[in-house]
Design a protein around this motif. Structure first.
Motif, short mmCIF file in Angstrom:
data_model
loop_
_atom_site.label_atom_id
_atom_site.label_comp_id
_atom_site.label_asym_id
_atom_site.label_seq_id
_atom_site.Cartn_x
_atom_site.Cartn_y
_atom_site.Cartn_z
N PHE A 96 0.82 -1.20 0.00
CA PHE A 96 0.00 0.00 0.00
C PHE A 96 0.86 1.26 0.00
O PHE A 96 2.01 1.24 0.45
N TYR A 99 2.07 2.25 3.47
CA TYR A 99 2.75 1.14 4.14
C TYR A 99 1.81 0.14 4.80
O TYR A 99 1.97 -1.06 4.64
N ALA A 100 0.86 0.67 5.59
CA ALA A 100 -0.10 -0.20 6.29
C ALA A 100 0.59 -1.26 7.14
O ALA A 100 0.09 -2.36 7.29
N LEU A 101 1.74 -0.91 7.72
CA LEU A 101 2.35 -1.81 8.69
C LEU A 101 1.53 -1.74 9.98
O LEU A 101 0.92 -0.71 10.27
N LEU A 102 1.51 -2.83 10.73
CA LEU A 102 0.75 -2.82 11.97
C LEU A 102 1.65 -2.19 13.05
O LEU A 102 2.69 -2.75 13.39
N PRO A 103 1.24 -1.03 13.59
CA PRO A 103 2.15 -0.25 14.43
C PRO A 103 2.49 -0.91 15.76
O PRO A 103 3.48 -0.57 16.38
N TRP A 104 1.65 -1.86 16.21
CA TRP A 104 1.92 -2.49 17.52
C TRP A 104 2.80 -3.72 17.38
O TRP A 104 3.11 -4.36 18.37
N HIS A 147 7.17 2.91 13.73
CA HIS A 147 7.26 4.36 13.93
C HIS A 147 8.69 4.82 14.16
O HIS A 147 8.97 6.02 14.14
N ARG A 154 10.21 2.02 6.07
CA ARG A 154 8.89 1.42 6.28
C ARG A 154 8.39 0.76 5.00
O ARG A 154 7.82 -0.32 5.04
N ALA B 171 -6.68 0.23 5.60
CA ALA B 171 -5.54 -0.46 4.98
C ALA B 171 -4.92 -1.50 5.92
O ALA B 171 -4.38 -2.50 5.45
N SER B 172 -4.99 -1.28 7.23
CA SER B 172 -4.44 -2.27 8.17
C SER B 172 -5.19 -3.59 8.05
O SER B 172 -4.59 -4.66 8.04
N VAL B 190 -5.43 -7.58 14.17
CA VAL B 190 -5.62 -6.16 13.82
C VAL B 190 -6.64 -5.48 14.73
O VAL B 190 -6.33 -4.49 15.39
N PRO B 193 -5.78 -5.62 18.94
CA PRO B 193 -4.73 -4.67 19.36
C PRO B 193 -5.00 -3.24 18.90
O PRO B 193 -4.70 -2.30 19.63
N GLY B 194 -5.61 -3.09 17.73
CA GLY B 194 -5.85 -1.74 17.22
C GLY B 194 -6.85 -0.96 18.05
O GLY B 194 -6.80 0.26 18.12
N ARG B 271 1.03 5.70 23.86
CA ARG B 271 1.85 4.83 23.03
C ARG B 271 1.18 4.58 21.68
O ARG B 271 1.80 4.72 20.63
N TRP B 272 -0.12 4.29 21.75
CA TRP B 272 -0.85 4.01 20.51
C TRP B 272 -0.96 5.28 19.66
O TRP B 272 -0.93 5.22 18.44
N LEU B 274 1.20 7.69 19.52
CA LEU B 274 2.51 7.85 18.89
C LEU B 274 2.62 6.91 17.69
O LEU B 274 3.04 7.30 16.61
N LEU B 275 2.21 5.66 17.91
CA LEU B 275 2.31 4.67 16.84
C LEU B 275 1.41 5.05 15.68
O LEU B 275 1.79 4.93 14.53
N ALA B 278 2.64 7.70 13.43
CA ALA B 278 3.83 7.36 12.65
C ALA B 278 3.62 6.12 11.79
O ALA B 278 4.57 5.53 11.32
N ARG B 279 2.35 5.75 11.60
CA ARG B 279 2.10 4.54 10.84
C ARG B 279 2.74 4.65 9.47
O ARG B 279 3.27 3.73 8.94
#
Lengths: 278, 279
Positions: A96, A99-104, A147, A154, B171-172, B190, B193-194, B271-272, B274-275, B278-279
């Motif tokens: 994508f 990126y659509a990486l899972l941030p967690w 991140h 990424r 997109a996730s 997804v 956790p999301g 934390r989330w 921030l994440l 920056a996705r």
């Protein structure tokens, strides 16, 4: 970049067939059906690098989402190796734009997700992930979180993640549009290197004629409203030499003929704007 | 020279930040105490002015002595333990049911929309109104109390988890699907956790509702616990115990909220956040 044996040894990608695909939506105001895309037909042979090029709004991303199985076509069919597509699956991996990486998840866990979903143990999946991270040139980044990475890194991780699921067709939706020009150049060259080694079938959506000229075996130029195939350009220049300085004029020549075709493909209004501005 | 700089600078910085931390802590402790000192003062003054009996308006000194008695007999500690355990289990059950329901509803959007009026309907029915029925079904005690706490925890956790799921980028989900995830794997990798920041916010709200529900339910349907103590003391003409119980509840909530709930929520959301940025 080092060549990773087991990655390079993977079988070639699959072939893709798009038959008379249309996408319609119902306009909110007067409830009439609007044809946004099609009918479009495409044949992509195994191992081919195809670029879908067109002005924004021509439906090239829509077409890609239909091929991915993320959007059902109003009419028409998509098939990979003659097997009809009915929904999203790991045989059609998507990279994508954002990126659509899972941030967690760490980068390694992101890349390992495909193998994990396919039933690999955590250890196996992590091992595969590390191989693919090496393939995209970031073997040290596995423990980091998305991140913590730059845009270019990424997108490399996203490519690694998609490849690690071992798709038959790799679908890329303007993947380098969000990174800076310098990084983009590096990523393009790396992508061609990976493609050459993995013999992956690639469908790459872009609005940049230069990008299409650098990457593709064949460029399909799409027109807008509704999105249709306007013209096809085979690019015969060998991939190994395209990024060299000596080849720059020839790449530019290809880009120029693509640009001419895209101009014709643009809807009238924006074509006027384009001619005014230069 | 460069070596000297790097060797001395961090130590100075660390010392300063440590004392800054101490003063920040001390000042926040003072800020927390002042209103309560004020409250006790007003209480004492009003008791003197009103001149009512200790039965009608127990004085601070008597309540303080009562605390001593309750602690000495072990009643306060044992009731606190009982109540907190019920609360903990109730919040756990409510959360444990709400999150899977939220995930399931997010799979079937049209069905979920159909369910919203029903959810609203039940949210409006205070859990105390259920207690007569709960008692009828389960008898007095643990089950009824846990059930009413779970009931009030359920709704905020459900609502906040669903709104958390709504904020997950499309997109996730699509990325997971094209990597081969089926519906349940999408939920596990997804959606769950999301939506965690939403769930945590919901749990904090729900835990607050549950805490109030705990006392209410214990007044009606228990033979032990802080709510029982508050209610029964009045009947036995020991009003000072009622007040001692009330104070205990308030203090417990402050402790739980400050020491656990707020830090957890803050940590997750930050934390989330921030994440996500920056996705």
């Amino acid at each position: 970049m080092p060549v990773v044996g087991s990655v390079a040894a993977k079988p070639a990608g699959g072939s893709l067939e798009v038959n008379d695909v249309c996408h319609e939506y119902v306009r909110a105001g007067d409830k009439t059906a609007v044809i946004a895309l099609g009918p479009v037909s495409l044949q992509v042979s195994a191992g081919e690098f195809l670029c879908l090029l067109g002005p924004s709004g021509c439906g090239k991303s829509t077409l890609l989402m239909i091929i991915a199985g993320l959007l059902p076509p109003t009419r028409g069919t998509v098939a990979v190796d003659a097997v009809p597509v009915t929904g999203p699956s790991r045989e059609r991996g998507v990279v994508f734009q954002d990126y659509a990486l899972l941030p967690w998840k760490t980068v390694r866990s992101n890349v390992a997700l495909g193998p994990r979903l396919a039933g690999a143990s955590r250890r196996e999946a992590n091992q595969i992930a590390d191989e693919y991270l090496e393939l995209v040139g970031m073997p040290q980044a596995g423990d980091r979180y998305p991140h913590e990475l730059s845009g270019g890194m990424r997108q490399r991780a996203a490519v690694a993640r998609t490849l690690a699921a071992k798709p038959k067709v790799l679908l890329m939706d303007e993947p380098f549009a969000a990174v800076d020009a310098q990084t983009r150049g590096v990523l393009q060259e790396e992508l061609v290197g990976i493609w050459a080694r993995t013999a992956q079938t690639v469908v790459f959506v872009t609005h940049s004629v230069e990008e299409a000229a650098l990457l593709a075996d064949r460029v399909v130029v799409m027109s807008s409203a509704p999105g249709r195939v306007q013209e096809e350009f085979p690019v015969t220049l060998p991939h190994q030499v395209r990024f060299s300085r000596e080849s720059a004029p020839r790449v530019a020549e290809v880009a120029a003929s693509l640009l001419a075709s895209v101009r014709v493909a643009q809807p009238r209004q924006s074509r006027q704007v384009a001619s005014w501005s230069g | 020279m460069v070596g000297l700089d790097t060797a001395t600078l961090p130590r100075v910085g660390a010392g300063r930040s440590r004392s800054a931390w101490f003063w920040a802590r001390a000042s926040s402790l003072v800020k927390l105490t002042v209103p309560f000192v004020f409250l006790v003062a007003v209480w004492q003054m009003s008791a003197l002015v009103l001149g009512l009996s200790n039965y009608l308006y127990p004085r601070p000194a008597l309540v303080l002595r009562t605390f001593g008695v309750l602690v000495a007999h072990g009643v306060l500690l044992s009731y606190t333990e009982t109540s907190m355990w019920r609360w903990f289990v109730g919040v756990g059950v409510g959360t444990g049911v709400a999150i899977p329901v939220a995930l399931a509803l997010s799979f079937y959007r049209p069905f979920a929309r159909m369910m919203f009026p029903l959810i609203n309907f039940f949210t409006a029915i205070v859990e105390l109104a259920w207690i007569p029925l709960f008692v009828l079904w389960f008898g007095y005690g643990f089950k009824v109390i846990v059930l009413s706490i779970a009931y009030v925890t359920f709704f905020p956790v459900l609502a906040n988890t669903m709104s958390g799921i709504g904020q997950i980028p499309k997109a996730s989900v699509q990325a997971a699907q094209t990597l081969g995830a089926n519906r349940w794997q999408v939920a596990l990798h997804v959606l769950l956790p999301g939506s965690l920041p939403g769930s945590v916010t919901g749990v904090r709200t729900g835990a607050g509702y549950g805490f109030r529900s705990l006392i209410g339910a214990e007044m009606i349907a228990a033979q032990s616990g802080l709510g029982y103590m508050i209610f029964e003391s009045r009947a036995n003409q020991l009003t000072q115990r009622t007040v001692a119980g009330m104070i205990t509840i308030g203090v417990l909530w402050l402790l739980v909220d400050r020491l656990y709930l707020r830090p957890i929520e803050k940590a997750t959301v930050e934390r989330w956040g921030l994440l996500r940025r920056a996705r």
